[in-house]
Design a protein around this motif. Structure first.
Motif, short mmCIF file in Angstrom:
data_model
loop_
_atom_site.label_atom_id
_atom_site.label_comp_id
_atom_site.label_asym_id
_atom_site.label_seq_id
_atom_site.Cartn_x
_atom_site.Cartn_y
_atom_site.Cartn_z
N ASN A 66 51.40 51.02 34.04
CA ASN A 66 50.26 50.29 34.62
C ASN A 66 49.28 51.23 35.31
O ASN A 66 48.30 50.76 35.91
N PHE A 67 49.52 52.54 35.20
CA PHE A 67 48.68 53.52 35.89
C PHE A 67 48.29 54.64 34.93
O PHE A 67 48.43 55.82 35.24
N TYR A 68 47.79 54.23 33.75
CA TYR A 68 47.45 55.20 32.72
C TYR A 68 46.35 56.16 33.21
O TYR A 68 46.35 57.33 32.83
N TYR A 69 45.44 55.67 34.04
CA TYR A 69 44.35 56.50 34.57
C TYR A 69 44.60 56.90 36.02
O TYR A 69 43.67 57.24 36.76
N GLY A 70 45.85 56.88 36.44
CA GLY A 70 46.18 57.30 37.80
C GLY A 70 45.82 56.24 38.83
O GLY A 70 45.95 55.03 38.59
N ALA A 71 45.34 56.69 39.98
CA ALA A 71 45.04 55.78 41.09
C ALA A 71 43.69 55.10 40.95
O ALA A 71 43.36 54.22 41.76
N VAL A 72 42.91 55.47 39.96
CA VAL A 72 41.54 54.94 39.83
C VAL A 72 41.56 53.43 39.66
O VAL A 72 40.86 52.69 40.37
N THR A 73 42.35 52.93 38.71
CA THR A 73 42.33 51.49 38.44
C THR A 73 42.92 50.65 39.58
O THR A 73 42.32 49.63 39.94
N PRO A 74 44.06 51.02 40.19
CA PRO A 74 44.54 50.18 41.30
C PRO A 74 43.60 50.17 42.50
O PRO A 74 43.43 49.13 43.14
N VAL A 75 42.97 51.30 42.81
CA VAL A 75 42.04 51.34 43.93
C VAL A 75 40.81 50.49 43.64
O VAL A 75 40.36 49.70 44.48
N ALA A 76 40.25 50.63 42.44
CA ALA A 76 39.08 49.83 42.07
C ALA A 76 39.43 48.35 42.04
O ALA A 76 38.63 47.50 42.47
N ALA A 77 40.61 48.01 41.54
CA ALA A 77 41.04 46.61 41.51
C ALA A 77 41.17 46.05 42.92
O ALA A 77 40.73 44.92 43.19
N TYR A 78 41.75 46.82 43.81
CA TYR A 78 41.89 46.39 45.20
C TYR A 78 40.53 46.14 45.85
O TYR A 78 40.32 45.14 46.54
N LEU A 79 39.57 47.03 45.62
CA LEU A 79 38.25 46.87 46.21
C LEU A 79 37.56 45.61 45.69
O LEU A 79 36.87 44.91 46.44
N MET A 80 37.76 45.29 44.41
CA MET A 80 37.17 44.07 43.86
C MET A 80 37.80 42.83 44.48
O MET A 80 37.10 41.85 44.78
N ALA A 81 39.11 42.87 44.70
CA ALA A 81 39.77 41.74 45.35
C ALA A 81 39.25 41.56 46.78
O ALA A 81 39.01 40.43 47.23
N CYS A 82 39.05 42.66 47.49
CA CYS A 82 38.51 42.60 48.85
C CYS A 82 37.09 42.06 48.86
O CYS A 82 36.72 41.25 49.72
N LEU A 83 36.27 42.51 47.92
CA LEU A 83 34.88 42.05 47.85
C LEU A 83 34.81 40.55 47.62
O LEU A 83 34.08 39.83 48.30
N GLY A 84 35.58 40.05 46.65
CA GLY A 84 35.58 38.62 46.38
C GLY A 84 36.05 37.82 47.58
O GLY A 84 35.47 36.78 47.91
N ALA A 85 37.10 38.30 48.25
CA ALA A 85 37.62 37.59 49.42
C ALA A 85 36.60 37.59 50.56
O ALA A 85 36.39 36.56 51.23
N ALA A 86 35.94 38.72 50.80
CA ALA A 86 34.96 38.81 51.89
C ALA A 86 33.79 37.88 51.65
O ALA A 86 33.35 37.15 52.56
N LEU A 87 33.28 37.86 50.43
CA LEU A 87 32.16 36.97 50.11
C LEU A 87 32.58 35.51 50.23
O LEU A 87 31.83 34.67 50.75
N GLY A 88 33.77 35.19 49.76
CA GLY A 88 34.25 33.82 49.84
C GLY A 88 34.41 33.36 51.28
O GLY A 88 34.04 32.22 51.62
N LEU A 89 34.92 34.22 52.15
CA LEU A 89 35.09 33.85 53.55
C LEU A 89 33.75 33.62 54.23
O LEU A 89 33.58 32.68 55.01
N ARG A 90 32.77 34.48 53.96
CA ARG A 90 31.47 34.31 54.59
C ARG A 90 30.76 33.05 54.09
O ARG A 90 30.09 32.35 54.84
N CYS A 91 30.91 32.75 52.80
CA CYS A 91 30.31 31.53 52.27
C CYS A 91 30.95 30.29 52.88
O CYS A 91 30.26 29.30 53.18
N THR A 92 32.25 30.33 53.10
CA THR A 92 32.93 29.19 53.71
C THR A 92 32.48 29.01 55.15
O THR A 92 32.28 27.88 55.61
N THR A 93 32.30 30.11 55.86
CA THR A 93 31.79 30.04 57.23
C THR A 93 30.42 29.37 57.25
O THR A 93 30.13 28.52 58.09
#
Length: 275
Positions: free
Chosen positions: A7-34
């Protein structure tokens, strides 16, 4: 023969990028709900934007992480219809949870129902996305690990929905989104740990399938644009950057003596002149 799966064919690049996307979606969703809680007359619109942001963030996280998925000795491709269907499922199940807590509140019973529905739906999105894979092998799943991933998804969804109705300040929302990114990404990699691939020796990739990297980049373009648009809406809405505490303080700012005097004078009824 069982293939070696990474699951890490390109090293840490994909898990880090995936994590940042999850954080971005969550942050935007929380602010919209507020925002939806402050403006009831536009609640449906803000909740819909929040659900789309969270759903796209989860889906984008999944398929960015899948860029690093590799089966040694096997070709990998994706079915377009199932891949897009998994995106629809992600947005739909998040919308169910967000609208439930947005309109009915964050009571324990309501959170339990909304979190379970959303969490099971997120897990369904994950495994539907995995079902879209075509490879010259058979994907097998460890039942216990799959069950753990579903539990993580339900817990993460419940926590996210609780945060959506309970955490309103900017920095608290950002902190909650970082925690949610860990939970959602952890659910993905837990689910991926359940997979083993039994090679069949037959090319199961249809002629219409594209390579893994090029296909996923094309699929990711749309949701990334949606997240960008949502981020622009958040950034250019001044009230979105304030929490309830800040809004309340600004509403009760003490008046200057001059302003208080003018307010008192305007409040007094005008007297007719005496002749």
């Amino acid at each position: 023969m069982t293939a070696t799966v990474s699951n890490f064919y390109y090293g840490a690049v994909t898990p880090v990028a995936a994590y940042l996307m999850a954080c971005l979606g969550a942050a935007l969703g929380l602010r919209c709900t507020t925002r939806s809680l402050r403006r009831p007359q536009r609640r449906a619109g803000w909740l819909a934007l929040g659900a789309i942001s969270i759903g796209c963030g989860i889906w984008t996280m999944h398929f960015i992480a899948m860029i690093g998925f590799n089966v040694q000795g096997a070709l990998v491709g994706y079915d377009t219809v199932r891949t897009l269907l998994s995106l629809v499922v992600a947005i739909a199940v998040v919308a169910v949870g967000v609208f439930l807590v947005g309109y009915r509140g964050g009571t324990p019973a309501n959170l339990a129902v909304a979190g379970t529905v959303t969490g099971v739906g997120v897990a369904a999105m994950h495994y539907l996305g995995m079902a879209a894979i075509h490879t010259n092998g058979t994907l097998r799943y460890d039942t216990m690990t799959v069950a753990v991933s579903i539990v993580i998804a339900v817990a993460a969804a419940t926590a996210a929905l609780w945060a959506a109705v309970s955490i309103h300040t900017l920095w608290s929302s950002l902190g909650a989104s970082l925690v949610m990114g860990v939970a959602v990404t952890g659910m993905h990699y837990t689910g991926m740990a359940a997979i083993s691939v039994q090679l069949t020796g037959r090319a199961a990739v249809p002629e219409s399938s594209t390579s893994l990297l090029s296909f996923l980049l094309v699929m990711l373009a749309g949701p990334l644009v949606v997240l960008l648009v949502a981020a622009v809406i958040v950034m250019f809405d001044p009230d979105m950057m304030l929490g309830d505490d800040e809004q309340g303080r600004s509403a009760v700012q003490p008046q200057t003596p001059g302003a208080a005097f003018q307010a008192q004078q305007s409040a007094q009824p005008s007297q007719p002149p005496s002749w």
